[in-house]
Design a protein around this motif. Structure first.
Motif, PDB file in Angstrom:
ATOM      1  N   SER A 483      90.150  18.371  21.926  1.00 34.33           N
ATOM      2  CA  SER A 483      89.235  17.541  22.698  1.00 34.33           C
ATOM      3  C   SER A 483      88.336  18.431  23.547  1.00 34.33           C
ATOM      4  O   SER A 483      88.767  19.459  24.070  1.00 34.33           O
ATOM      5  CB  SER A 483      90.020  16.579  23.586  1.00 34.33           C
ATOM      6  N   THR A 484      87.081  18.057  23.649  1.00 36.24           N
ATOM      7  CA  THR A 484      86.130  18.806  24.478  1.00 36.24           C
ATOM      8  C   THR A 484      85.911  18.133  25.818  1.00 36.24           C
ATOM      9  O   THR A 484      85.102  18.578  26.617  1.00 36.24           O
ATOM     10  CB  THR A 484      84.770  18.916  23.753  1.00 36.24           C
ATOM     11  N   LYS A 485      86.643  17.028  26.070  1.00 37.30           N
ATOM     12  CA  LYS A 485      86.481  16.280  27.312  1.00 37.30           C
ATOM     13  C   LYS A 485      87.071  17.059  28.483  1.00 37.30           C
ATOM     14  O   LYS A 485      88.188  17.561  28.412  1.00 37.30           O
ATOM     15  CB  LYS A 485      87.167  14.912  27.192  1.00 37.30           C
ATOM     16  N   LYS A 486      86.312  17.134  29.599  1.00 37.54           N
ATOM     17  CA  LYS A 486      86.721  17.942  30.745  1.00 37.54           C
ATOM     18  C   LYS A 486      87.361  17.119  31.864  1.00 37.54           C
ATOM     19  O   LYS A 486      87.999  17.662  32.748  1.00 37.54           O
ATOM     20  CB  LYS A 486      85.500  18.685  31.316  1.00 37.54           C
ATOM     21  N   GLU A 487      87.158  15.788  31.862  1.00 45.68           N
ATOM     22  CA  GLU A 487      87.661  14.971  32.961  1.00 45.68           C
ATOM     23  C   GLU A 487      89.201  15.014  33.018  1.00 45.68           C
ATOM     24  O   GLU A 487      89.868  15.250  32.021  1.00 45.68           O
ATOM     25  CB  GLU A 487      87.218  13.498  32.823  1.00 45.68           C
ATOM     26  N   ASP A 488      89.708  14.750  34.254  1.00 40.83           N
ATOM     27  CA  ASP A 488      91.159  14.716  34.439  1.00 40.83           C
ATOM     28  C   ASP A 488      91.751  13.541  33.662  1.00 40.83           C
ATOM     29  O   ASP A 488      91.222  12.429  33.673  1.00 40.83           O
ATOM     30  CB  ASP A 488      91.495  14.578  35.930  1.00 40.83           C
ATOM     31  N   GLU A 489      92.855  13.812  33.016  1.00 41.20           N
ATOM     32  CA  GLU A 489      93.559  12.754  32.299  1.00 41.20           C
ATOM     33  C   GLU A 489      94.346  11.911  33.306  1.00 41.20           C
ATOM     34  O   GLU A 489      94.812  12.423  34.334  1.00 41.20           O
ATOM     35  CB  GLU A 489      94.514  13.367  31.275  1.00 41.20           C
ATOM     36  N   PRO A 490      94.532  10.608  33.065  1.00 40.64           N
ATOM     37  CA  PRO A 490      95.322   9.775  33.977  1.00 40.64           C
ATOM     38  C   PRO A 490      96.791  10.202  33.979  1.00 40.64           C
ATOM     39  O   PRO A 490      97.281  10.770  32.995  1.00 40.64           O
ATOM     40  CB  PRO A 490      95.147   8.366  33.413  1.00 40.64           C
ATOM     41  N   GLU A 491      97.452   9.916  35.108  1.00 36.68           N
ATOM     42  CA  GLU A 491      98.870  10.222  35.207  1.00 36.68           C
ATOM     43  C   GLU A 491      99.630   9.431  34.141  1.00 36.68           C
ATOM     44  O   GLU A 491      99.398   8.240  33.968  1.00 36.68           O
ATOM     45  CB  GLU A 491      99.401   9.845  36.593  1.00 36.68           C
ATOM     46  N   PRO A 492     100.512  10.075  33.422  1.00 32.11           N
ATOM     47  CA  PRO A 492     101.302   9.325  32.424  1.00 32.11           C
ATOM     48  C   PRO A 492     102.202   8.297  33.102  1.00 32.11           C
ATOM     49  O   PRO A 492     102.600   8.455  34.258  1.00 32.11           O
ATOM     50  CB  PRO A 492     102.109  10.422  31.727  1.00 32.11           C
ATOM     51  N   LEU A 493     102.493   7.247  32.375  1.00 28.44           N
ATOM     52  CA  LEU A 493     103.339   6.183  32.907  1.00 28.44           C
ATOM     53  C   LEU A 493     104.785   6.664  32.986  1.00 28.44           C
ATOM     54  O   LEU A 493     105.278   7.372  32.099  1.00 28.44           O
ATOM     55  CB  LEU A 493     103.268   4.936  32.016  1.00 28.44           C
ATOM     56  N   SER A 494     105.468   6.210  34.064  1.00 32.76           N
ATOM     57  CA  SER A 494     106.899   6.476  34.162  1.00 32.76           C
ATOM     58  C   SER A 494     107.656   5.541  33.222  1.00 32.76           C
ATOM     59  O   SER A 494     107.062   4.615  32.644  1.00 32.76           O
ATOM     60  CB  SER A 494     107.375   6.265  35.607  1.00 32.76           C
ATOM     61  N   GLU A 495     108.934   5.762  33.086  1.00 32.08           N
ATOM     62  CA  GLU A 495     109.729   4.892  32.214  1.00 32.08           C
ATOM     63  C   GLU A 495     109.674   3.449  32.690  1.00 32.08           C
ATOM     64  O   GLU A 495     109.557   2.513  31.886  1.00 32.08           O
ATOM     65  CB  GLU A 495     111.183   5.372  32.188  1.00 32.08           C
ATOM     66  N   ASP A 496     109.767   3.262  34.003  1.00 32.72           N
ATOM     67  CA  ASP A 496     109.699   1.895  34.544  1.00 32.72           C
ATOM     68  C   ASP A 496     108.320   1.287  34.300  1.00 32.72           C
ATOM     69  O   ASP A 496     108.206   0.099  33.941  1.00 32.72           O
ATOM     70  CB  ASP A 496     110.003   1.906  36.043  1.00 32.72           C
TER      71      ASP A 496
END
Length: 632
Positions: A483-496
């Motif tokens: 990927s060439t996208k530079k923006e921050d990725e969102p926080e991954p979801l927790s198990e809950d």
């Protein structure tokens, strides 16, 4: 003045076929004049051949064709100064079916041990077309042979004819006097009407055709001239004469072919679509000539319809000037000419695309809609595919790309040409199906017209690259590209959170009900909150819309909605859902996401509910924002 008259019965085959030829096969009665001019031209050609073959043969008679109308007698007279016929030749050849033709004459003259004299004056069935307009015909003919007397032939076209030896002096050639019957005297009874017929059918006969002291055929058969002798101005003048187009053509194709069939051709690519309002689509086809004589105007068998923008003429030596012109679509020679012409035209377009991109861009702008219909030409598929042009995500402004351009820019290990049907470049930038391609810097061809997708479906692959609709691209093949996208990725979801997201998606499906087949988390989206896909992936959205339009089906299809679990809107919905699964915001947002996606796909017929819901959401959001501002 005349000697004793003898009466003869027509030969059996003439007697049997004459009624069919006159009353059944020839539907256009004015062609009687075309046939007589054609025969006169043949006779003049044969006279020229005889002179060239025998240097001792002296002849000072001017080669020409004279046509005259007598108002008082109601007669049309066609006179030529050609080779003429002897008495025996009149008896043999006027009663013989389908033996006319200069090409056949020269061929037999070269191969046969017979004298030249025995091959002359061979009229074909076209001669008998005069009985469509006349019940009484007089033919006076004098052979070029010095010792042969002039002969008069008279008939009513029924069962018999009369022969008389003419004692009066006469130059070599033939005079045909036609007594117009009552039904046709008004139709053909004037010099102007005869001129009009000659200009329409015999304008390019090489010998002068004179009517009322005026030469009628003033335009030369340019296609018969050597290319190196023709100036560009002559081509343009001929094109304007042929098409009445005030603009010069983009390109000119002038060539001769000797095998598998002999013909000359002069073709033009107009700068503009001459069917300006789209109401004249049947006005196409090449004019077909046989030895400069028009056989059929706008013949639609010489080129496939996707090349119908081509204007021009084809002239062959190999077709007979007889009954076959009435059934050209069944003639094998026409098929051979068509195959050769198609390859020549496509080859010229290839050359134009390579040598002059600006001219090719003009051609594409004017004729691409017609040209794209060639996706069913499987014989010339590779040549055709190489000539196609599209807009793309990497195309510069006002430029189009070919498949070759795409392949040259493709990433290493990429073996797919991706495409997507979009309304515009702006719409493409909002298209959720194309997010992953933007993020990975993979080029996508933009299709703007419904036929474009049929083109892709028909061709399927080019130079080892398969055509793939972007919305159904294989993720495994895309994942190998960074990927060439530079923006921050969102926080991954927790198990809950993942469990809560599954519950939220189930709630969204409950809210949307049968409007969607399924709601699930997308593996492709990064910017857009959701996208719609067909559950079975069998048909692209654009093709589905086209099929529905053809079937007059305005219903909204049931699709799978994929949601972006990392999008801020879905994260907000998740937080609200955790507090209150029945909160009104969940239902409002779910419906809004669906209808927004339907709007982008072009399916939303009634946007009123969507507008009302936006206003409701803005009201709620505005109140919340105002309270936040007060606290600050």
């Amino acid at each position: 003045m005349t000697a004793q008259t003898e009466k003869f019965e027509f030969k059996a085959e003439v007697n049997q076929l004459l009624d069919i030829l006159v009353h059944s096969l020839y539907t256009n009665r004015e062609i009687f004049l075309r046939e007589l001019v054609s025969n006169a031209s043949d006779a003049l050609d044969k006279m020229r051949f005889a002179i060239n073959s025998n240097p001792e043969l002296e002849d000072e008679v001017e080669p020409e064709i004279l046509i005259a109308y007598d108002e008082e007698k109601k007669t049309v007279t066609v006179t030529d100064t050609g080779i003429g016929m002897t008495r025996e030749e009149v008896m043999t050849n006027i009663g013989t079916i389908a033996h006319s033709g200069s090409a056949e004459f020269v061929k037999q003259a070269a191969e046969s041990k017979e004298s030249l004299d025995s091959l002359i004056g061979r009229f074909g069935v076209g001669f008998y077309s005069i009985f469509m307009v006349s019940d009484h015909v007089v033919v006076r003919t004098k052979s070029y042979l010095k010792d042969e007397p002039a002969i008069q032939w008279v008939s009513d076209g029924k069962n018999a004819y009369e022969l008389t030896e003419v004692e009066a002096e006469m130059d070599h050639g033939t005079i045909i006097e036609i007594q117009l019957n009552e039904d046709n005297a008004e139709r053909f009874g004037s010099d102007d009407k005869l001129k009009d017929i000659v200009k329409r059918h015999s304008n390019f006969v090489s010998f002068p055709i004179m009517i009322g002291g005026e030469r009628v055929n003033t335009v030369s058969a340019l296609w018969r001239e050597p290319k190196f002798q023709i100036k560009q101005e002559q081509y343009e003048e001929f094109y304007k004469f042929l098409t009445y187009d005030v603009q010069p053509p983009i390109d000119t194709l002038h060539f001769s072919v000797d095998a598998p069939v002999q013909f000359n051709s002069l073709l033009f690519i107009p700068e503009n679509d001459l069917d300006i309002f789209g109401m004249d689509r049947d006005n196409w086809g090449l004019d077909l000539y046989v030895r400069r004589v028009l056989i059929e105007k706008q013949n639609k068998n010489l080129l496939p319809e996707y090349l119908s923008f081509i204007k021009g003429v084809v002239d062959t030596e190999d077709l007979p000037l007889n009954i076959s012109r009435e059934t050209l679509q069944d003639n094998l020679l026409i098929g051979k000419i068509s195959a050769t012409l198609t390859k020549q035209v496509l080859g010229q377009l290839e050359k134009l695309a390579k040598d002059d991109e600006e001219k090719y861009a003009k051609f594409w702008k004017a004729h691409s809609k017609i040209f794209k219909a060639g996706h069913m030409d499987f014989v010339n598929r590779d040549k055709y595919a190489g000539l196609l042009r599209f807009d793309s995500s990497k195309a510069e402004e006002n430029t189009l790309v070919s498949f070759a351009d795409y392949i040259e820019r493709a990433k290493e290990d990429q073996k797919e040409i991706y495409y997507s049907f979009v309304a515009s470049r702006e719409a493409a930038n909002l298209n959720p199906h194309l997010e992953i391609f933007r993020n990975k810097d993979i080029e996508v061809l933009y299709l703007y017209e419904p036929i474009d997708e049929f083109v892709m479906e028909s061709i399927r692959e080019h130079e080892g690259f398969n055509f793939v609709a972007a919305e159904y691209a294989d993720l495994e093949k895309l994942d190998k590209f960074e990927s060439t996208k530079k923006e921050d990725e969102p926080e991954p979801l927790s198990e809950d959170q993942e469990k809560d997201m599954e519950a939220l998606i189930a709630k969204m499906k409950e809210v949307l009900g049968e409007q969607v087949a399924e709601v699930k988390v997308s593996e492709r989206l990064s910017d857009s909150p959701c996208r719609l896909v067909n559950p079975d992936g069998a048909m692209t959205s654009s093709m589905e819309k086209l099929m529905k339009a053809m079937n007059k089906d305005s219903s909204i299809p049931t699709k799978t909605m994929e949601v972006n679990a990392g999008h801020p809107l879905l994260r907000s919905m998740l937080e609200i859902f955790k507090v209150n699964p029945e909160d009104e915001f969940i239902a409002l947002s779910s419906n809004q996401l669906l209808e927004s996606a339907l709007l982008l796909e072009g399916y939303l017929n009634d946007p009123h509910a969507l507008v009302g819901r936006i206003q409701s959401l803005l009201t709620k959001a505005g109140g919340w924002y105002a309270e936040l501002e007060k606290k600050d």
